[in-house]
Design a protein around this motif. Sequence first.
Motif, PDB file in Angstrom:
ATOM      1  N   SER A 259       0.832  -1.220   0.000  1.00  0.00           N
ATOM      2  CA  SER A 259       0.000   0.000   0.000  1.00  0.00           C
ATOM      3  C   SER A 259       0.861   1.262   0.000  1.00  0.00           C
ATOM      4  CB  SER A 259      -0.943   0.006   1.217  1.00  0.00           C
ATOM      5  OG  SER A 259      -1.765  -1.148   1.212  1.00  0.00           O
ATOM      6  N   VAL A 260       1.860   1.284  -0.871  1.00  0.00           N
ATOM      7  CA  VAL A 260       2.752   2.441  -0.994  1.00  0.00           C
ATOM      8  C   VAL A 260       2.734   2.938  -2.433  1.00  0.00           C
ATOM      9  CG1 VAL A 260       4.260   1.800   0.924  1.00  0.00           C
ATOM     10  CG2 VAL A 260       4.731   0.902  -1.372  1.00  0.00           C
ATOM     11  N   LYS A 261       3.440   4.036  -2.663  1.00  0.00           N
ATOM     12  CA  LYS A 261       3.507   4.629  -3.999  1.00  0.00           C
ATOM     13  C   LYS A 261       4.970   4.885  -4.370  1.00  0.00           C
ATOM     14  CE  LYS A 261      -1.018   6.829  -3.580  1.00  0.00           C
ATOM     15  NZ  LYS A 261      -1.637   5.947  -4.587  1.00  0.00           N
ATOM     16  N   VAL A 262       5.212   5.019  -5.668  1.00  0.00           N
ATOM     17  CA  VAL A 262       6.562   5.312  -6.153  1.00  0.00           C
ATOM     18  C   VAL A 262       6.836   6.799  -5.981  1.00  0.00           C
ATOM     19  CG1 VAL A 262       8.097   5.320  -8.152  1.00  0.00           C
ATOM     20  CG2 VAL A 262       6.502   3.422  -7.816  1.00  0.00           C
ATOM     21  N   VAL A 263       7.913   7.102  -5.260  1.00  0.00           N
ATOM     22  CA  VAL A 263       8.323   8.493  -5.050  1.00  0.00           C
ATOM     23  C   VAL A 263       9.221   8.950  -6.183  1.00  0.00           C
ATOM     24  CG1 VAL A 263       9.508  10.083  -3.470  1.00  0.00           C
ATOM     25  CG2 VAL A 263       8.091   8.214  -2.561  1.00  0.00           C
ATOM     26  N   GLY A 264      10.079   8.059  -6.652  1.00  0.00           N
ATOM     27  CA  GLY A 264      10.986   8.372  -7.749  1.00  0.00           C
ATOM     28  C   GLY A 264      11.795   7.155  -8.146  1.00  0.00           C
ATOM     29  N   ARG A 265      12.529   7.263  -9.240  1.00  0.00           N
ATOM     30  CA  ARG A 265      13.332   6.145  -9.751  1.00  0.00           C
ATOM     31  C   ARG A 265      14.785   6.564  -9.902  1.00  0.00           C
ATOM     32  NH1 ARG A 265       8.528   6.345 -12.559  1.00  0.00           N
ATOM     33  NH2 ARG A 265       7.154   4.537 -12.195  1.00  0.00           N
ATOM     34  N   ILE A 266      15.666   5.615  -9.598  1.00  0.00           N
ATOM     35  CA  ILE A 266      17.103   5.853  -9.734  1.00  0.00           C
ATOM     36  C   ILE A 266      17.632   4.812 -10.727  1.00  0.00           C
ATOM     37  CG2 ILE A 266      19.307   6.087  -8.520  1.00  0.00           C
ATOM     38  CD1 ILE A 266      17.687   6.412  -5.918  1.00  0.00           C
ATOM     39  N   ASP A 267      17.653   5.177 -11.994  1.00  0.00           N
ATOM     40  CA  ASP A 267      18.069   4.225 -13.026  1.00  0.00           C
ATOM     41  C   ASP A 267      19.573   3.977 -13.009  1.00  0.00           C
ATOM     42  OD1 ASP A 267      15.509   3.787 -13.996  1.00  0.00           O
ATOM     43  OD2 ASP A 267      15.597   5.513 -15.347  1.00  0.00           O
ATOM     44  N   GLN A 268      20.333   4.902 -12.409  1.00  0.00           N
ATOM     45  CA  GLN A 268      21.796   4.736 -12.390  1.00  0.00           C
ATOM     46  C   GLN A 268      22.226   3.607 -11.444  1.00  0.00           C
ATOM     47  OE1 GLN A 268      20.016   7.487 -11.918  1.00  0.00           O
ATOM     48  NE2 GLN A 268      21.088   9.360 -12.571  1.00  0.00           N
ATOM     49  N   VAL A 269      21.407   3.287 -10.464  1.00  0.00           N
ATOM     50  CA  VAL A 269      21.700   2.174  -9.548  1.00  0.00           C
ATOM     51  C   VAL A 269      21.016   0.931 -10.107  1.00  0.00           C
ATOM     52  CG1 VAL A 269      21.418   1.272  -7.206  1.00  0.00           C
ATOM     53  CG2 VAL A 269      21.899   3.703  -7.565  1.00  0.00           C
ATOM     54  N   ARG A 270      21.798  -0.082 -10.440  1.00  0.00           N
ATOM     55  CA  ARG A 270      21.263  -1.258 -11.113  1.00  0.00           C
ATOM     56  C   ARG A 270      21.266  -2.465 -10.183  1.00  0.00           C
ATOM     57  NH1 ARG A 270      18.491   0.478 -15.042  1.00  0.00           N
ATOM     58  NH2 ARG A 270      18.692  -1.481 -16.223  1.00  0.00           N
ATOM     59  N   GLU A 271      20.196  -3.241 -10.259  1.00  0.00           N
ATOM     60  CA  GLU A 271      20.127  -4.531  -9.568  1.00  0.00           C
ATOM     61  C   GLU A 271      20.138  -5.620 -10.629  1.00  0.00           C
ATOM     62  OE1 GLU A 271      16.995  -5.015  -6.772  1.00  0.00           O
ATOM     63  OE2 GLU A 271      17.856  -3.570  -5.356  1.00  0.00           O
ATOM     64  N   ARG A 272      20.994  -6.616 -10.430  1.00  0.00           N
ATOM     65  CA  ARG A 272      21.102  -7.720 -11.381  1.00  0.00           C
ATOM     66  C   ARG A 272      20.737  -9.026 -10.694  1.00  0.00           C
ATOM     67  NH1 ARG A 272      25.054  -4.018 -12.391  1.00  0.00           N
ATOM     68  NH2 ARG A 272      25.110  -3.209 -14.537  1.00  0.00           N
ATOM     69  N   TYR A 273      20.179  -9.922 -11.464  1.00  0.00           N
ATOM     70  CA  TYR A 273      19.724 -11.201 -10.921  1.00  0.00           C
ATOM     71  C   TYR A 273      20.258 -12.340 -11.781  1.00  0.00           C
ATOM     72  CZ  TYR A 273      16.792  -8.148  -8.222  1.00  0.00           C
ATOM     73  OH  TYR A 273      16.373  -7.149  -7.382  1.00  0.00           O
TER      74      TYR A 273
END
Length: 303
Positions: A259-273
């Motif tokens: 029950s939260v909302k997106v405040v902003g996005r940081i595309d420079q920080v990447r998560e890999r799987y």
Amino acid sequence: MSSEWLNYHHLHYFWVVAREGSIVRACEVLHLSQPTISTQLQQLERSLGGELFERKGRGLQLTDLGRTIKRYADEIFTLGNELTEVARGRPAGPHRLSVGISDVVAKLMVYRLLLPALKLPEPVKLVCREGHLEDLLKGLVAFELDVILSDAPLSAGSPIKAFSHLLGECGVSIFGTAKLRQAYKKGFPQSLNGAPLLLPGSQTLTRRALDQWLDEQQIHPLVTGEFQDTALMKVFGQEGIGLFPGPSAIEAEVCRQYSVKVVGRIDQVRERYYAISVERRLKNSAVLEISHAAKSHVFHIEK
């Protein structure tokens, strides 16, 4: 190993002892005497060339060899049960998929990655084991696991012979309650200066990447909590204790569940799987489906 035929009666007795945790309980299940089972376990150990159990207090603990043999025994007797069911005209049971999950990978991401395997035409029984990557790798090479899901590839200097398969990558989103979003969305990411922020533990790749990015941007949030368990971090975030990061690829799921909302996005920080396996090329049909779905639907990797 001896060139003699494996005695499957002995293997079955071993399997029951390993499953029950003691010879006494195995005797009750098998309706055999303790000397009978002990003698046949010794014969199996001689034929396999090593000890299968070691004493641990009043119970028994599997040795490394014992864990490997149990893994094969699980498969052998599961297949045997399926064969019997099919011969009697009953449908076979589901295919077993054993997955190791690095404890730093977000639970919702694990769900998104594994869900396609459960939608295959042939039924799959999913067995998940969570832990540190180093411990999971031991299970992988002992054939206790089919694959490991991790946020990091196998290190170049690892003595473990396994292979890392990139499933995909995404940026990081910052989430918060409606009240926090209203307070910090405008001017993002500079609005994070002084903002209450919940973060994963310092041992995670995401935390280190976020710290580096914040330093580069000269942004100094007020860190109000650090969590080894990111699911717990999200619960605190849900209650408005602070903003928190999460993979952008599962924004909709995070917003819906917490029950939260997106405040902003940081595309420079990447998560890999990554999917880590003992195979250079993935062969397991369920793991192949996980890899294909991750690239085409979760991370939208172009071919």
